[in-house]
Design an enzyme around this catalytic site. Structure first.
Site, PDB file in Angstrom:
ATOM      1  N   VAL A  13       0.823  -1.208   0.000  1.00  0.00           N
ATOM      2  CA  VAL A  13       0.000   0.000   0.000  1.00  0.00           C
ATOM      3  C   VAL A  13       0.859   1.262   0.000  1.00  0.00           C
ATOM      4  O   VAL A  13       0.713   2.139  -0.840  1.00  0.00           O
ATOM      5  CB  VAL A  13      -0.950   0.017   1.218  1.00  0.00           C
ATOM      6  CG1 VAL A  13      -1.673   1.361   1.322  1.00  0.00           C
ATOM      7  CG2 VAL A  13      -1.952  -1.120   1.119  1.00  0.00           C
ATOM      8  N   ASP A  31      10.481   3.284   6.329  1.00  0.00           N
ATOM      9  CA  ASP A  31      10.126   1.907   6.675  1.00  0.00           C
ATOM     10  C   ASP A  31      11.174   1.381   7.661  1.00  0.00           C
ATOM     11  O   ASP A  31      12.360   1.705   7.527  1.00  0.00           O
ATOM     12  CB  ASP A  31      10.084   1.026   5.426  1.00  0.00           C
ATOM     13  CG  ASP A  31       9.289  -0.258   5.639  1.00  0.00           C
ATOM     14  OD1 ASP A  31       8.178  -0.368   5.087  1.00  0.00           O
ATOM     15  OD2 ASP A  31       9.770  -1.147   6.369  1.00  0.00           O
ATOM     16  N   ARG A  36      14.489  -3.574   2.983  1.00  0.00           N
ATOM     17  CA  ARG A  36      13.499  -3.020   2.060  1.00  0.00           C
ATOM     18  C   ARG A  36      13.943  -1.648   1.562  1.00  0.00           C
ATOM     19  O   ARG A  36      13.873  -1.355   0.355  1.00  0.00           O
ATOM     20  CB  ARG A  36      12.138  -2.917   2.771  1.00  0.00           C
ATOM     21  CG  ARG A  36      11.039  -2.201   1.995  1.00  0.00           C
ATOM     22  CD  ARG A  36      10.505  -3.044   0.879  1.00  0.00           C
ATOM     23  NE  ARG A  36       9.255  -2.512   0.339  1.00  0.00           N
ATOM     24  CZ  ARG A  36       8.816  -2.748  -0.874  1.00  0.00           C
ATOM     25  NH1 ARG A  36       9.511  -3.516  -1.697  1.00  0.00           N
ATOM     26  NH2 ARG A  36       7.673  -2.243  -1.298  1.00  0.00           N
ATOM     27  N   THR A  81      -2.311  -4.169   9.079  1.00  0.00           N
ATOM     28  CA  THR A  81      -3.172  -4.423  10.245  1.00  0.00           C
ATOM     29  C   THR A  81      -3.694  -5.853  10.128  1.00  0.00           C
ATOM     30  O   THR A  81      -4.808  -6.078   9.636  1.00  0.00           O
ATOM     31  CB  THR A  81      -4.347  -3.423  10.305  1.00  0.00           C
ATOM     32  OG1 THR A  81      -4.899  -3.254   8.989  1.00  0.00           O
ATOM     33  CG2 THR A  81      -3.892  -2.082  10.831  1.00  0.00           C
ATOM     34  N   CYS A 256      -6.797  -8.635   2.923  1.00  0.00           N
ATOM     35  CA  CYS A 256      -7.985  -7.763   2.913  1.00  0.00           C
ATOM     36  C   CYS A 256      -9.261  -8.539   3.193  1.00  0.00           C
ATOM     37  O   CYS A 256      -9.787  -8.506   4.290  1.00  0.00           O
ATOM     38  CB  CYS A 256      -8.077  -7.046   1.561  1.00  0.00           C
ATOM     39  SG  CYS A 256      -6.740  -5.867   1.266  1.00  0.00           S
ATOM     40  N   ARG A 327       0.952 -13.376   1.864  1.00  0.00           N
ATOM     41  CA  ARG A 327       0.345 -13.162   3.179  1.00  0.00           C
ATOM     42  C   ARG A 327      -1.049 -13.785   3.268  1.00  0.00           C
ATOM     43  O   ARG A 327      -1.887 -13.564   2.431  1.00  0.00           O
ATOM     44  CB  ARG A 327       0.245 -11.663   3.481  1.00  0.00           C
ATOM     45  CG  ARG A 327       1.570 -10.942   3.613  1.00  0.00           C
ATOM     46  CD  ARG A 327       1.366  -9.446   3.760  1.00  0.00           C
ATOM     47  NE  ARG A 327       0.676  -8.876   2.607  1.00  0.00           N
ATOM     48  CZ  ARG A 327       0.226  -7.625   2.546  1.00  0.00           C
ATOM     49  NH1 ARG A 327       0.402  -6.823   3.592  1.00  0.00           N
ATOM     50  NH2 ARG A 327      -0.383  -7.179   1.472  1.00  0.00           N
TER      51      ARG A 327
END
Length: 424
Positions: A13, A31, A36, A81, A256, A327
């Protein structure tokens, strides 16, 4: 727009958000993952969301030093989250990010959260941390807003700039600033929500609605399997009606659809309401991996194919097609179930990073050359490579073998006479 911008969290995102703003503005991209940051500085995005050229063209200062945030006054927080093993919201990354931002907050800064949360989380969970870490008062010394992310990993059509952006702010004045900032890069325009809770609720129901509809399709697929009809054929026939909603059955994982409903149900139960429809949908979708695995075993036994110590090829491990995101993939649940029945499972994925597959799930991804002929092939994820090369992968199934097509991508003309195919 004369705001100095930062984006905290540069994953699926945050990075597209930072790059979009970086085309027109100077942005600090923060980050905590040092590796990364190093990769992004070199122009490499392992999520495949941003091309190297676009990454290098964007005016972004990539950093893991939180002190670089002190020179900014418009901070977007876009951290994960997730849920824990008990399907409860895990706000750890969000609260840690709030602590980091609060520790370097300067007066007048606007902090906008994009992470998916339950209604009330921004003001009730995040703001107190910002206040404590900064020593400032919310609504006076600094301000907050919420603008739910709508990034769809792997989707090159519906991007950050082409999707209407819902925005909300702590005060009408702050809302106007937030709308102006996002409006400077989002070509599709912005929608000003009535307040922060409304924006939070809007986000969490978007995926809850999809989850419940897919659960209905999954339950219908189980019923039609028992009836003896092809679910895909049924949905194609029903879909000729103008107002039929075109959802399809499948494994519901990812960060999601398989997660967001639990944020809403958590808040509902906290307030004394038991959300029956949403949780029923979650149970159905969470149980589909077990249903698919048991169907594979039943079909093997019906055809006289041995189970214990036999080998199955599984194509696809990511949570969705044409995306390397592993994920919360539900394919791993199918694999684990098959292994418990005594099958050897060889996994191939056209998009996933082998190192991540090993780290996340202890799965050794196989290359094309590592796949050999087996009695059973499972098309688990409809990556474009599998769609375009149906015949190549079907040739890896023995003449009397079984193909399990979870998302309906196999072309029947490539099937051999004695091969059978099972559709979800």
């Amino acid at each position: 727009m004369n705001r100095s911008m930062a984006v905290v969290g540069l994953g699926y995102v945050g990075l597209p958000v930072a790059v979009s703003f970086g085309k027109k503005h100077e942005v600090v991209g923060f980050d905590i993952n040092v590796n990364r940051i190093d990769e992004l500085k070199k122009g490499y995005d392992r999520t495949n969301e941003i091309k190297g050229d676009d990454l290098k063209k964007a005016n972004i200062k990539f950093t893991s030093d939180k002190n670089d945030l002190q020179n900014t006054d418009f901070i977007i927080v876009a951290v994960p989250t997730p849920i824990n093993k008990n399907n409860q919201p895990d706000l750890t990354p969000l609260l840690a990010a709030s602590e980091t931002v609060g520790s370097v907050l300067t007066q007048g800064t606007i902090v906008v959260y994009e992470s998916t949360v339950y209604p009330g989380a921004t003001e009730e969970d995040c703001v107190p941390i910002l206040e404590r870490a900064s020593g400032f008062e919310s609504g006076k010394d600094f301000f907050v807003g919420y603008s739910p992310e709508r990034i769809n990993p792997g989707d090159k059509e519906h991007t950050f700039e082409t999707i209407t952006k819902v925005v909300s702010g702590q005060t009408p004045e702050v809302l106007e600033i937030i709308a102006e900032v996002y409006g400077s890069v989002v070509k599709a325009g912005v929608h000003k929500a009535a307040n922060i809770k409304v924006a939070e609720a809007a986000k969490v129901i978007e995926n809850t609605q999809r989850d419940v509809n897919i659960a209905l399709m999954n339950e219908l697929a189980v019923i039609f399997d028992k009836v003896g009809v092809n679910t895909k054929d049924v949905l194609e026939a029903a879909g000729t009606k103008w107002n039929f909603l075109k959802f399809s059955p499948g494994l519901v994982g990812g960060h999601c659809i398989g997660v967001d409903p639990y944020y809403l149900t958590h808040k509902a139960e906290e307030l004394g309401h038991h959300p029956e429809v949403i949780l029923a949908g979650r149970r159905i979708n969470d149980n589909m991996a077990t249903y698919i695995a048991s169907s594979i075993i039943k079909e093997m036994l019906k055809k006289g194919i041995s189970v214990v110590n036999n080998t199955v090829n599984v194509l696809g491990l990511t949570f969705k097609e044409n995306c390397p995101d592993l994920r919360n993939t539900k394919v791993i649940d199918v694999i684990r179930e098959l292994q418990e029945f005594g099958l050897n499972v060889r996994v191939h994925d056209a998009e996933a990073d082998p190192t991540e597959a090993k780290n996340y799930y202890d799965i050794d991804l196989k290359s094309d050359n590592d796949l050999f002929k087996t009695d059973v092939m499972v098309f688990a994820v409809p990556h474009e490579k599998y769609k375009k090369n149906n015949k190549k992968y079907l040739d890896l199934v023995n003449d009397k073998g079984i193909i399990f097509d979870i998302k309906g991508i196999v072309e029947n003309q490539y099937l051999k006479e004695e091969q059978t195919i099972w559709y979800l």
